[in-house]
Design a protein around this motif. Structure first.
Motif, PDB file in Angstrom:
ATOM      1  N   LEU A 132      86.268  -0.593 -84.778  1.00 58.11           N
ATOM      2  CA  LEU A 132      86.167  -2.045 -84.841  1.00 58.11           C
ATOM      3  C   LEU A 132      85.561  -2.608 -83.554  1.00 58.11           C
ATOM      4  O   LEU A 132      84.623  -3.408 -83.593  1.00 58.11           O
ATOM      5  CB  LEU A 132      87.572  -2.628 -85.068  1.00 58.11           C
ATOM      6  CG  LEU A 132      87.696  -4.111 -85.292  1.00 58.11           C
ATOM      7  CD1 LEU A 132      87.154  -4.460 -86.671  1.00 58.11           C
ATOM      8  CD2 LEU A 132      89.164  -4.518 -85.192  1.00 58.11           C
TER       9      LEU A 132
ATOM     10  N   ALA B 240      82.518 -14.214 -85.369  1.00 58.44           N
ATOM     11  CA  ALA B 240      83.160 -13.053 -85.986  1.00 58.44           C
ATOM     12  C   ALA B 240      83.383 -11.939 -84.963  1.00 58.44           C
ATOM     13  O   ALA B 240      84.426 -11.267 -84.980  1.00 58.44           O
ATOM     14  CB  ALA B 240      82.324 -12.543 -87.155  1.00 58.44           C
ATOM     15  N   CYS B 241      82.423 -11.751 -84.060  1.00 61.67           N
ATOM     16  CA  CYS B 241      82.591 -10.748 -82.997  1.00 61.67           C
ATOM     17  C   CYS B 241      83.737 -11.135 -82.072  1.00 61.67           C
ATOM     18  O   CYS B 241      84.542 -10.284 -81.680  1.00 61.67           O
ATOM     19  CB  CYS B 241      81.302 -10.596 -82.201  1.00 61.67           C
ATOM     20  SG  CYS B 241      80.026  -9.717 -83.090  1.00 61.67           S
TER      21      CYS B 241
ATOM     22  N   THR C 186      86.956 -10.459 -83.860  1.00 60.31           N
ATOM     23  CA  THR C 186      87.214  -9.014 -83.895  1.00 60.31           C
ATOM     24  C   THR C 186      87.752  -8.524 -82.558  1.00 60.31           C
ATOM     25  O   THR C 186      88.717  -7.761 -82.507  1.00 60.31           O
ATOM     26  CB  THR C 186      85.917  -8.262 -84.253  1.00 60.31           C
ATOM     27  OG1 THR C 186      85.474  -8.717 -85.526  1.00 60.31           O
ATOM     28  CG2 THR C 186      86.119  -6.767 -84.279  1.00 60.31           C
TER      29      THR C 186
ATOM     30  N   ALA D 180      81.788  -4.378 -82.931  1.00 61.55           N
ATOM     31  CA  ALA D 180      81.622  -5.705 -82.331  1.00 61.55           C
ATOM     32  C   ALA D 180      80.784  -5.628 -81.058  1.00 61.55           C
ATOM     33  O   ALA D 180      79.888  -6.448 -80.832  1.00 61.55           O
ATOM     34  CB  ALA D 180      82.983  -6.322 -82.035  1.00 61.55           C
TER      35      ALA D 180
ATOM     36  N   THR E 269      92.894 -15.609 -81.158  1.00 65.98           N
ATOM     37  CA  THR E 269      92.457 -15.063 -82.439  1.00 65.98           C
ATOM     38  C   THR E 269      92.628 -16.090 -83.557  1.00 65.98           C
ATOM     39  O   THR E 269      91.723 -16.269 -84.386  1.00 65.98           O
ATOM     40  CB  THR E 269      93.243 -13.776 -82.752  1.00 65.98           C
ATOM     41  OG1 THR E 269      92.966 -12.822 -81.730  1.00 65.98           O
ATOM     42  CG2 THR E 269      92.863 -13.197 -84.090  1.00 65.98           C
TER      43      THR E 269
END
Length: 184
Positions: A14, A168-169, A172, A18, A143
């Protein structure tokens, strides 16, 4: 890290995804002073690439790498972000966030090294529980905030596509930091 092996590898994948995405954005963004790809955006992409790839490496290698290496890799950029935030009002909040992230990575590396010195009789919790708790609150809140921003658009629809990719990065990596702190 000290979590289950499968969780460590999933976290590494993950974070590496990212970090690689941020690295690609950094490589393909023009170096223009202003606009959507100005110096602050490039700085943010570089910091997020370092954090993502560093998180992946730390999740896989853990305490096998000496803490001085992690301190140099994350501590020096943290100091740079703190200095930049103190001297430049533009982007101060974002730079402080990157400094907190880099300092959290340094803290986790030092805590892992201290725990590995105790052999098989490790303490119930690595590091300082109050500091770990504060970092968990920070990254948990970050988050949730980032996720809510990802879902909000002016039209009220989901932000799908390349426009939401930086958010989104960030989401993540916030989840990754939270997970890494939970395994301490």
């Amino acid at each position: 890290m000290h979590g289950p092996v499968l969780v460590n590898w999933l976290l590494a994948l993950l974070a590496a995804g990212a970090g690689t995405s941020c690295l690609v954005r950094l490589r393909h963004s023009p170096c223009t002073p202003g606009g959507t790809h100005g110096p602050l955006t490039r700085e943010s992409d570089a910091a997020e690439a370092l954090m993502g790839l560093g998180m992946a490496a730390m999740a896989v290698t853990g305490a096998a790498v000496p803490p001085t290496v992690w301190a140099g890799l994350f501590g020096l950029p943290a100091a740079g972000f703190l200095l930049a935030a103190a001297h430049a009002p533009a982007g101060r909040t974002h730079r402080l966030h990157h400094a907190v992230g880099a300092l959290a990575m340094t803290y986790m590396a030092v805590a892992m090294a201290a725990a590995s010195g105790h052999g098989h009789h490790r303490a119930a919790a690595l590091g300082l529980p109050a500091l770990t708790g504060a970092l968990l609150l920070y990254f948990g809140g970050y988050t949730l905030w980032t996720g809510s921003r990802l879902l909000r658009t002016p039209a009220g629809t989901l932000a799908i596509g390349t426009a939401g990719l930086p958010q989104a990065c960030r989401l993540t990596m916030g989840i990754g930091m939270f997970a890494m702190l939970l395994t301490m």
